[in-house]
Design an enzyme around this catalytic site. Structure first.
Site, mmCIF file in Angstrom:
data_model
loop_
_atom_site.group_PDB
_atom_site.id
_atom_site.type_symbol
_atom_site.label_atom_id
_atom_site.label_comp_id
_atom_site.label_asym_id
_atom_site.label_seq_id
_atom_site.Cartn_x
_atom_site.Cartn_y
_atom_site.Cartn_z
ATOM 1 N N LYS A 195 9.116 0.162 -6.281
ATOM 2 C CA LYS A 195 8.947 -0.782 -5.160
ATOM 3 C C LYS A 195 7.544 -1.369 -5.266
ATOM 4 O O LYS A 195 6.570 -0.644 -5.530
ATOM 5 C CB LYS A 195 9.098 -0.047 -3.826
ATOM 6 C CG LYS A 195 10.463 0.609 -3.675
ATOM 7 C CD LYS A 195 11.172 0.127 -2.445
ATOM 8 C CE LYS A 195 12.574 0.712 -2.408
ATOM 9 N NZ LYS A 195 13.564 -0.119 -1.829
ATOM 10 N N HIS A 253 12.111 10.375 -3.184
ATOM 11 C CA HIS A 253 11.382 9.240 -2.596
ATOM 12 C C HIS A 253 10.222 9.694 -1.692
ATOM 13 O O HIS A 253 9.107 9.188 -1.804
ATOM 14 C CB HIS A 253 12.311 8.355 -1.768
ATOM 15 C CG HIS A 253 13.531 7.875 -2.512
ATOM 16 N ND1 HIS A 253 13.568 7.744 -3.873
ATOM 17 C CD2 HIS A 253 14.749 7.484 -2.074
ATOM 18 C CE1 HIS A 253 14.760 7.303 -4.243
ATOM 19 N NE2 HIS A 253 15.491 7.132 -3.163
ATOM 20 N N LYS A 343 19.446 9.169 8.398
ATOM 21 C CA LYS A 343 20.475 8.126 8.409
ATOM 22 C C LYS A 343 20.923 7.920 9.849
ATOM 23 O O LYS A 343 20.768 8.803 10.686
ATOM 24 C CB LYS A 343 21.672 8.559 7.562
ATOM 25 C CG LYS A 343 21.287 8.799 6.104
ATOM 26 C CD LYS A 343 22.275 8.180 5.164
ATOM 27 C CE LYS A 343 21.862 8.338 3.730
ATOM 28 N NZ LYS A 343 21.414 7.141 3.069
HETATM 29 C C1 BG6 Z 1 18.899 6.140 -2.517
HETATM 30 C C2 BG6 Z 1 19.544 7.160 -1.634
HETATM 31 O O1 BG6 Z 1 18.164 6.755 -3.526
HETATM 32 O O2 BG6 Z 1 18.038 5.328 -1.755
HETATM 33 C C3 BG6 Z 1 20.279 6.488 -0.490
HETATM 34 O O3 BG6 Z 1 20.461 7.904 -2.410
HETATM 35 C C4 BG6 Z 1 19.381 5.526 0.235
HETATM 36 O O4 BG6 Z 1 20.778 7.458 0.418
HETATM 37 C C5 BG6 Z 1 18.710 4.586 -0.753
HETATM 38 O O5 BG6 Z 1 20.171 4.786 1.141
HETATM 39 C C6 BG6 Z 1 17.689 3.708 -0.082
HETATM 40 O O6 BG6 Z 1 17.191 2.788 -1.015
HETATM 41 P P1 BG6 Z 1 16.565 1.425 -0.529
HETATM 42 O O7 BG6 Z 1 15.976 0.842 -1.757
HETATM 43 O O8 BG6 Z 1 17.692 0.632 0.027
HETATM 44 O O9 BG6 Z 1 15.561 1.790 0.494
#
Ligand code: BG6
Length: 497
Positions: A195, A253, A343
């Site tokens: 990102k 993440h 979520k």
């Molecule tokens: C993914 C997860 O790695 O990242 C998902 O498995 C999540 O659960 C997603 O929704 C979020 O990615 P971004 O780039 O949309 O923030």
């Protein structure tokens, strides 16, 4: 760019359809892909090349895009079961056909975008059919016995998170991976590293000399990292249930975001220096003992989760997790890092808040100071940018009274927005990753010691949950997560901002 072929295992899945193919299409439209490339979707269902491309076009809603038709001509499909050799053998013919068309051995990227349960069998079949070795048997013969032959030029493997389910399975998977591919052929994906706002952290911290002197335990009170999504698990019941937010998002993440704040200055801008700096930060996180889990970690599940498709009726899977961590380095020892991810939350937001120590200067004591003073917010998404909350004199404060001057303090935000400054929020993460893999640059990919360290930490939490399965708390859809997450931070006399 030189010709290449990308084989996507899990071609009908969420990741392929919502991240990889849109990224490839966008790279194509921006003329980053060169003249010759082949995209092969590999999955269990039956499709012709055209039907698969059509289905992707439907899914992306791009049939009317004038460039879609030309792009779609580069899409192929290979039906196959992940655990049976037949599909792989048919694919060899397909890939050899591409080589013949070009008249050379072209770079092959195998992208594992399936649920992790399939990884081992795919790796085994890539190895058994020698697809892992470049241009099939012909390549193996041509290079047999040649020392120092660089396989990474021909064959690369990208593997998605979650990489394993815990420390033992992650180690076993890595062992398998490195028994088939050389390290420089392996791209362990965590798309948050790509990102723009995350990449910018090194520039932001070290190119602006005003931040480094205050980036430490003397000036930083605590750090908050929030990863909130409005969406639930959607169609991902099968791959999400039993995995949960801790493994899906926190192990990768969230810890990567923490590392961008906690890491020391890399020795240089080389892939290994940057990866060393990240690994050292993750290694320095104080482990959580299973007996400490109930005090330092909150596990939540949104109301109605058990009714989602392909979710066990008695599921204990976490859709929310919050935790308090410490990074035991000279720079940060004693500074709490509060992390949360969930979520079906109230809003979509991913950000890092660096909350500075607030001392009410003597000058203002009798007029009162804001409870929270300077806060630096790194907005990962949406509204990518950086904000700095500062204290200002409030011009709307009441008139002077009883001989005292008119004075009140308020907090105001200064902000930098990618969209406003650059007219663009940066290259989409999967576009960046694909370009880097094709260019052979591993800086934004995890090294195995990085994963090992993050799994060490997460496995302690999983063990704590195993020992005490009743930890799960329910939270309302559209809320900020369970009340217990507020308690986690409020018992330290702080609040989520
Ligand atoms: C993914 C997860 O790695 O990242 C998902 O498995 C999540 O659960 C997603 O929704 C979020 O990615 P971004 O780039 O949309 O923030």
């Amino acid at each position: 760019m030189s010709p290449f072929v990308i084989v996507i295992f899990g071609a009908t899945g969420d990741l392929a359809q919502h991240k990889l193919l849109p990224a490839l299409f966008s790279l194509y439209k921006n003329k980053h892909l060169g003249d010759k490339f082949y995209i092969v979707g590999f999955a269990r269902r039956e499709f012709s090349d055209e039907a698969y491309a059509h289905m992707i076009g439907d899914e992306l809603g791009v049939h009317k895009d004038p460039q879609w038709g030309d792009f779609a001509k580069n899409i192929y499909y290979q039906q196959g079961m992940f655990d049976e050799k037949d599909g792989y053998e048919d694919m060899i013919k397909k890939l050899n056909g591409f080589d013949q068309e070009i008249g050379a051995c072209i770079t092959r990227l195998f992208y594992l975008a399936t649920p992790p349960v399939n990884y081992e069998m795919i790796l085994e079949n890539l190895s058994a059919t020698k697809l892992s070795e470049g241009c099939g048997p012909a390549f193996a013969e041509a290079t047999a016995g040649k020392q120092g032959f660089d396989k990474s030029i021909w064959t690369r493997l990208a593997i998605e998170k979650p990489f394993g389910k815990d420390i033992d399975t992650a180690r076993a998977l890595d062992k398998k991976l490195v028994s088939i591919f050389e390290e420089k052929q392996i791209y362990r994906v965590d798309h948050y590293l790509a990102k723009e706002t995350v990449q910018n952290m090194i520039a932001f911290r070290f190119a602006n000399s005003i931040f480094e002197p205050v980036w430490n335990k003397t000036h930083i009170d605590h750090v908050q990292i929030t990863f909130a999504e409005k969406k639930g698990i959607g169609r991902r019941g099968e791959s999400f249930d039993g995995v949960g937010m801790l493994r899906d998002v926190a192990q990768n993440h969230l810890l990567q975001l923490l590392a961008t704040v906690a890491m020391e200055q890399p020795k240089g801008f080389s892939k290994e220096s940057v990866r060393d700096a990240r690994v050292n930060a993750i290694k320095a996180i104080r482990p959580i003992k299973p007996s400490e889990v109930s005090e330092r970690v909150v596990k939540g599940q949104y109301a109605g989760y058990k009714e989602e498709g392909k979710v066990a009726a008695d599921s204990h899977t976490d859709t929310f997790v919050a935790m308090k961590l410490f990074v035991d380095t000279d720079r940060f020892t004693g500074v709490p890092f509060y992390l949360r991810a969930g979520k079906k939350m109230a809003e979509d937001v991913v950000d890092i808040k660096i909350v500075f120590v607030q001392t009410c200067h003597l000058l203002f004591k009798e007029y009162g100071c804001p409870e929270v003073g300077n806060v630096l917010t790194i907005k990962i998404q949406p509204n990518e940018g950086i904000g700095l909350r500062v204290i200002a004199k409030d011009p709307t404060s009441p008139e002077a009274s009883r001989g005292k001057p008119r004075l009140a303090l308020a907090t105001v935000d200064m902000h930098f927005s990618y969209q406003e400054e650059f007219g663009h929020k940066g290259v989409e993460a999967y576009e960046r990753l694909l370009l880097d893999i094709l260019a052979g640059d591993q800086m934004l990919f995890n090294r195995s010691d990085e994963l090992e360290s993050s799994w060490q930490l997460i496995s302690g939490i999983l063990k704590g949950w195993d020992e005490n399965p009743s930890e799960n708390v329910t939270y309302e859809v559209g809320s900020n997560g369970p009340q217990e997450a507020n308690v986690l931070i409020e018992k330290d006399s702080r609040k989520w901002l």
